[in-house]
Design a protein around this motif. Structure first.
Motif, PDB file in Angstrom:
ATOM      1  N   ASP A  93       7.342  -0.738   4.057  1.00  0.00           N
ATOM      2  CA  ASP A  93       7.803  -0.973   2.696  1.00  0.00           C
ATOM      3  C   ASP A  93       9.299  -1.238   2.749  1.00  0.00           C
ATOM      4  O   ASP A  93      10.030  -0.563   3.476  1.00  0.00           O
ATOM      5  CB  ASP A  93       7.455   0.191   1.768  1.00  0.00           C
ATOM      6  CG  ASP A  93       8.029   1.523   2.232  1.00  0.00           C
ATOM      7  OD1 ASP A  93       9.203   1.806   1.923  1.00  0.00           O
ATOM      8  OD2 ASP A  93       7.287   2.286   2.894  1.00  0.00           O
ATOM      9  N   MET A 115       4.811  -3.355   1.373  1.00  0.00           N
ATOM     10  CA  MET A 115       4.954  -2.958  -0.021  1.00  0.00           C
ATOM     11  C   MET A 115       6.407  -3.257  -0.408  1.00  0.00           C
ATOM     12  O   MET A 115       7.344  -2.689   0.159  1.00  0.00           O
ATOM     13  CB  MET A 115       4.626  -1.488  -0.210  1.00  0.00           C
ATOM     14  CG  MET A 115       3.200  -1.118   0.167  1.00  0.00           C
ATOM     15  SD  MET A 115       1.948  -1.871  -0.911  1.00  0.00           S
ATOM     16  CE  MET A 115       2.192  -0.914  -2.422  1.00  0.00           C
ATOM     17  N   GLY A 143       1.873  -6.075  -1.162  1.00  0.00           N
ATOM     18  CA  GLY A 143       1.714  -5.221  -2.325  1.00  0.00           C
ATOM     19  C   GLY A 143       3.108  -4.927  -2.859  1.00  0.00           C
ATOM     20  O   GLY A 143       4.110  -5.306  -2.245  1.00  0.00           O
ATOM     21  N   TYR A 145       5.809  -2.103  -5.367  1.00  0.00           N
ATOM     22  CA  TYR A 145       5.980  -0.813  -6.023  1.00  0.00           C
ATOM     23  C   TYR A 145       7.163  -0.908  -6.979  1.00  0.00           C
ATOM     24  O   TYR A 145       8.019  -1.788  -6.856  1.00  0.00           O
ATOM     25  CB  TYR A 145       6.202   0.305  -5.003  1.00  0.00           C
ATOM     26  CG  TYR A 145       7.533   0.263  -4.291  1.00  0.00           C
ATOM     27  CD1 TYR A 145       8.668   0.879  -4.834  1.00  0.00           C
ATOM     28  CD2 TYR A 145       7.670  -0.376  -3.054  1.00  0.00           C
ATOM     29  CE1 TYR A 145       9.894   0.844  -4.180  1.00  0.00           C
ATOM     30  CE2 TYR A 145       8.883  -0.416  -2.394  1.00  0.00           C
ATOM     31  CZ  TYR A 145      10.000   0.189  -2.959  1.00  0.00           C
ATOM     32  OH  TYR A 145      11.207   0.153  -2.315  1.00  0.00           O
ATOM     33  N   TYR A 174      -2.404  -6.586  -2.124  1.00  0.00           N
ATOM     34  CA  TYR A 174      -2.394  -5.139  -1.899  1.00  0.00           C
ATOM     35  C   TYR A 174      -2.056  -4.435  -3.210  1.00  0.00           C
ATOM     36  O   TYR A 174      -1.772  -5.081  -4.230  1.00  0.00           O
ATOM     37  CB  TYR A 174      -1.412  -4.792  -0.774  1.00  0.00           C
ATOM     38  CG  TYR A 174      -2.106  -4.649   0.562  1.00  0.00           C
ATOM     39  CD1 TYR A 174      -1.992  -3.487   1.323  1.00  0.00           C
ATOM     40  CD2 TYR A 174      -2.900  -5.673   1.051  1.00  0.00           C
ATOM     41  CE1 TYR A 174      -2.645  -3.353   2.538  1.00  0.00           C
ATOM     42  CE2 TYR A 174      -3.559  -5.556   2.268  1.00  0.00           C
ATOM     43  CZ  TYR A 174      -3.429  -4.384   3.009  1.00  0.00           C
ATOM     44  OH  TYR A 174      -4.090  -4.248   4.209  1.00  0.00           O
ATOM     45  N   ALA A 177       2.040  -0.079  -6.737  1.00  0.00           N
ATOM     46  CA  ALA A 177       2.277   1.363  -6.690  1.00  0.00           C
ATOM     47  C   ALA A 177       3.289   1.800  -7.753  1.00  0.00           C
ATOM     48  O   ALA A 177       4.284   1.112  -8.006  1.00  0.00           O
ATOM     49  CB  ALA A 177       2.768   1.763  -5.307  1.00  0.00           C
ATOM     50  N   TYR A 214       2.355   6.567  -5.992  1.00  0.00           N
ATOM     51  CA  TYR A 214       3.151   6.975  -4.826  1.00  0.00           C
ATOM     52  C   TYR A 214       3.787   8.332  -5.126  1.00  0.00           C
ATOM     53  O   TYR A 214       4.387   8.535  -6.190  1.00  0.00           O
ATOM     54  CB  TYR A 214       4.259   5.972  -4.531  1.00  0.00           C
ATOM     55  CG  TYR A 214       5.236   6.468  -3.484  1.00  0.00           C
ATOM     56  CD1 TYR A 214       5.027   6.236  -2.137  1.00  0.00           C
ATOM     57  CD2 TYR A 214       6.364   7.207  -3.859  1.00  0.00           C
ATOM     58  CE1 TYR A 214       5.912   6.714  -1.174  1.00  0.00           C
ATOM     59  CE2 TYR A 214       7.251   7.681  -2.913  1.00  0.00           C
ATOM     60  CZ  TYR A 214       7.025   7.442  -1.571  1.00  0.00           C
ATOM     61  OH  TYR A 214       7.886   7.912  -0.633  1.00  0.00           O
ATOM     62  N   TRP A 234      -0.797   7.014  -2.578  1.00  0.00           N
ATOM     63  CA  TRP A 234      -0.003   6.645  -1.406  1.00  0.00           C
ATOM     64  C   TRP A 234       0.911   7.850  -1.157  1.00  0.00           C
ATOM     65  O   TRP A 234       1.870   8.078  -1.874  1.00  0.00           O
ATOM     66  CB  TRP A 234       0.774   5.378  -1.725  1.00  0.00           C
ATOM     67  CG  TRP A 234       1.732   4.916  -0.677  1.00  0.00           C
ATOM     68  CD1 TRP A 234       1.824   5.303   0.619  1.00  0.00           C
ATOM     69  CD2 TRP A 234       2.774   3.933  -0.871  1.00  0.00           C
ATOM     70  NE1 TRP A 234       2.838   4.656   1.263  1.00  0.00           N
ATOM     71  CE2 TRP A 234       3.442   3.785   0.370  1.00  0.00           C
ATOM     72  CE3 TRP A 234       3.204   3.181  -1.957  1.00  0.00           C
ATOM     73  CZ2 TRP A 234       4.518   2.915   0.535  1.00  0.00           C
ATOM     74  CZ3 TRP A 234       4.260   2.307  -1.799  1.00  0.00           C
ATOM     75  CH2 TRP A 234       4.909   2.178  -0.566  1.00  0.00           C
ATOM     76  N   ASP A 268       4.225   2.540   7.311  1.00  0.00           N
ATOM     77  CA  ASP A 268       3.090   3.009   6.504  1.00  0.00           C
ATOM     78  C   ASP A 268       1.785   2.724   7.229  1.00  0.00           C
ATOM     79  O   ASP A 268       1.654   1.715   7.938  1.00  0.00           O
ATOM     80  CB  ASP A 268       3.075   2.308   5.147  1.00  0.00           C
ATOM     81  CG  ASP A 268       4.335   2.546   4.347  1.00  0.00           C
ATOM     82  OD1 ASP A 268       4.420   3.606   3.718  1.00  0.00           O
ATOM     83  OD2 ASP A 268       5.239   1.677   4.352  1.00  0.00           O
ATOM     84  N   GLN A 270      -2.428   2.470   6.564  1.00  0.00           N
ATOM     85  CA  GLN A 270      -3.473   2.261   5.553  1.00  0.00           C
ATOM     86  C   GLN A 270      -4.786   2.833   6.072  1.00  0.00           C
ATOM     87  O   GLN A 270      -5.174   2.587   7.213  1.00  0.00           O
ATOM     88  CB  GLN A 270      -3.614   0.755   5.282  1.00  0.00           C
ATOM     89  CG  GLN A 270      -4.758   0.369   4.363  1.00  0.00           C
ATOM     90  CD  GLN A 270      -4.964  -1.143   4.337  1.00  0.00           C
ATOM     91  OE1 GLN A 270      -4.124  -1.896   4.844  1.00  0.00           O
ATOM     92  NE2 GLN A 270      -6.062  -1.588   3.772  1.00  0.00           N
TER      93      GLN A 270
END
Length: 584
Positions: A93, A115, A143, A145, A174, A177, A214, A234, A268, A270
């Protein structure tokens, strides 16, 4: 997602001092620079950076395993060399703190997803657009956030809209968040925090994206009641597996190293495959606008197929509606749904036909075995049509007429191809005649040197027929007979000029006298011989009974070369059943 100053930990100091030294409360994703400790992440007003600021990452256990967070023999490793099991993919991320990123190098270093931070200091993260474009181009799944500052559900909805407006043009495959850890939220109750999270996540879900929460272990254990929020988690915990059970992703460290990124980066892992919950091909409605995504990418200026239905998405990614012309071909998209129309469409009082490809058809159209015709403008024609040197008639419903039709008070005959016929017409063994305009004739007809009689229904008369007080005879070909005519072994005389049968009269024919009785049957008149005797004329056999039979009681069925022969009735001679011969 933010770094905490030690002073900010006062509220949880009692908890943290009880934890083993190697267990570190994780901060939010992407909030550290390459060499600095940050007191606040994206969207946090305090943006001071200082190497002297206290940092949670500084207390992480030094990594003695050079392969920590990497895959060895197919298994990812912890810093202590133990295996990380159940991993679906490894990702990172990032936000503005990572600066310029070489995404091709990142993708080549076992990074499957990223992310991305969306907001910084209340505005769009300055690297967001560049990062999402670069990551997608390099094949890294994306993804996003947002570090939330919301203290009410209404503010959370605004944050959701901010994210949606930012990402809807990009291939987000994705989760989206929601990061709640700001100090302004720390004073709220679990119920208030749940209401805020649910407001954000509901908005994201309604738009067709996949929301997750998250949070680090501290917030998951002490601030959030996940039973009030039915969303995946997450979880963040550095150098140790999170205490929270079954997170979909785990932020494992903030001091990872990845090719293409200068300095530290969050790593991270998954644990859940998102392909079943984040469809690649789907509709999404964002701020009242509906878009279609193919392979996660919003479609623009393109046809898309959803099941069996087709749509055309315009330059803004919206479904076109109404008339659409592409490369000279016209289409019609449903006024409400945008679905491509096939078959018949009524627009502004006019009918149009669109084939299976959706293209508007012009010319002849066969729909379910029935023929229609549309002009060069695509409008369905009705009434008379002259096309290709032939004439057709299209009924009020547009279908091509075949057989007999009566559009204007007159009867016309259209063959199996719909072409209007003129002249002699054999319909089911019965003959009719239409003039050069195609109009069916009735009454007397003179054609080709012959006289015919066409009944009131247009059918050609054969055999005996009484009209205007007189009898006429028409042979099997419909020709009006004249002169001496034999019918079923009896002879009659039909006026050569008018065709009227002689009756109750004596006729002198070729020097011989004949008596035409009331039935018209001829018999030769008796003459007296020189010796005084009488010689009977050659009476027709059965003549006495013929007077009891009206002409027409025994009608001809036609010649063997009559109706049905090309060119009209009687054109080809066969063996006639009517013989014209003088008697005597």
């Amino acid at each position: 997602m933010k770094r905490w100053k030690r002073a900010a930990l006062a509220g949880v100091l009692g908890i943290s001092v009880l934890m083993p030294a190697e267990m570190v409360w994780a901060a939010g994703p992407g909030e550290t620079g390459s060499a600095a400790v940050v007191s606040g992440g994206p969207g946090v007003q305090n943006d001071q950076t200082s190497s002297g600021t206290a940092s949670q990452s500084g207390t992480q256990t030094s990594q003695t395993n050079p392969y920590a967070w990497e895959k060895v023999n197919g298994v990812y490793q912890m810093p202590d060399g133990s295996a990380i099991t159940g991993v679906v993919a490894r990702g990172i991320d990032v936000s503005r703190w990572q600066g310029e990123i070489n995404w091709s190098q990142v993708a080549a270093d076992d990074v499957s997803f990223v992310m991305l931070g969306t907001r910084s200091k209340g505005a769009v993260d300055p690297y967001f657009h560049k990062n999402i474009q670069g990551a997608a181009a390099a094949g890294v799944k994306v993804g996003v956030y947002i570090y939330s500052l919301a203290t009410t559900p209404e503010m959370a909805v605004e944050e959701a809209d901010f994210v949606l407006n930012l990402i809807h043009d990009y291939p987000v495959s994705y989760p989206v968040a929601f990061d709640m850890e700001d100090s302004t939220q720390g004073a709220l109750s679990k119920e208030e925090l749940a209401a805020i999270a649910n407001a954000f996540c509901n908005r994201i879900s309604e738009a067709g994206y996949y929301p997750i929460i998250y949070a680090n272990d501290n917030w998951l254990a002490n601030k959030l009641d996940m039973s009030l929020m039915d969303y995946p988690v997450w979880a963040a915990r550095y150098s140790a597996r999170p205490a929270y059970q079954n997170p979909v992703m785990w932020q494992a460290t903030s001091t990872g190293s990845v090719n293409g990124i200068s300095g530290n980066v969050d790593i991270d892992f998954q644990f859940v495959d998102f392909t079943s919950v984040i469809p690649a091909n789907t509709w999404r409605t964002i701020n009242g606008n509906t878009y279609y995504y193919l392979n996660y990418q919003k479609q623009k200026n393109a046809w898309v197929q959803d099941g069996t239905d087709w749509y055309y998405m315009d330059g803004d990614g919206l479904a076109s509606k109404g008339w659409l012309t592409l490369s000279g071909t016209s289409y019609y998209l449903d006024d409400t749904t945008g679905k491509m129309v096939t078959g018949w469409k009524l627009d502004d009082g006019k009918w149009y036909y669109f084939g299976g490809s959706g293209a508007m058809d012009i010319g002849w159209i066969n729909d379910g075995g029935v023929w229609y015709y549309t002009g060069s403008d695509g409008v369905m024609r009705t009434g008379w049509l002259d096309e290709g040197g032939r004439r057709y008639y299209l009924n009020s419903s547009g279908d091509m007429a075949v057989g007999w039709t009566k559009p204007d008070g007159n009867w016309y005959y259209m063959d199996g191809s719909g072409v209007m016929q003129t002249g002699w017409i054999n319909d089911g063994g019965t003959w009719y005649y239409t003039n050069s305009s195609g109009v069916m004739q009735t009454g007397w007809l003179e054609e080709g040197g012959y006289h015919y009689y066409l009944r009131g229904d247009g059918s050609m008369a054969t055999g005996w027929r009484e009209m205007d007080g007189a009898w006429y005879y028409f042979d099997g070909s419909g020709h009006m007979a004249t002169g001496i005519t034999e019918v079923n072994g009896l002879h009659y005389y039909l006026d050569p000029a008018t065709g009227r049968m002689a009756a109750n009269t004596v006729l002198e024919l070729n020097g011989t006298s004949y008596q035409a009785d009331a039935s018209g049957v001829l018999s030769q008149v008796v003459s007296e011989n020189q010796d005084g005797t009488q010689t009977a004329g050659q009476s027709q056999e059965g003549g006495q009974t013929a007077s009891a039979e009206a002409p027409g009681t025994s009608q001809s069925t036609g010649t063997s070369g009559g109706p049905g022969v090309s060119g009209g009735p009687g054109v080809s001679a066969g063996t006639p059943d009517v013989v014209i011969t003088p008697v005597g």
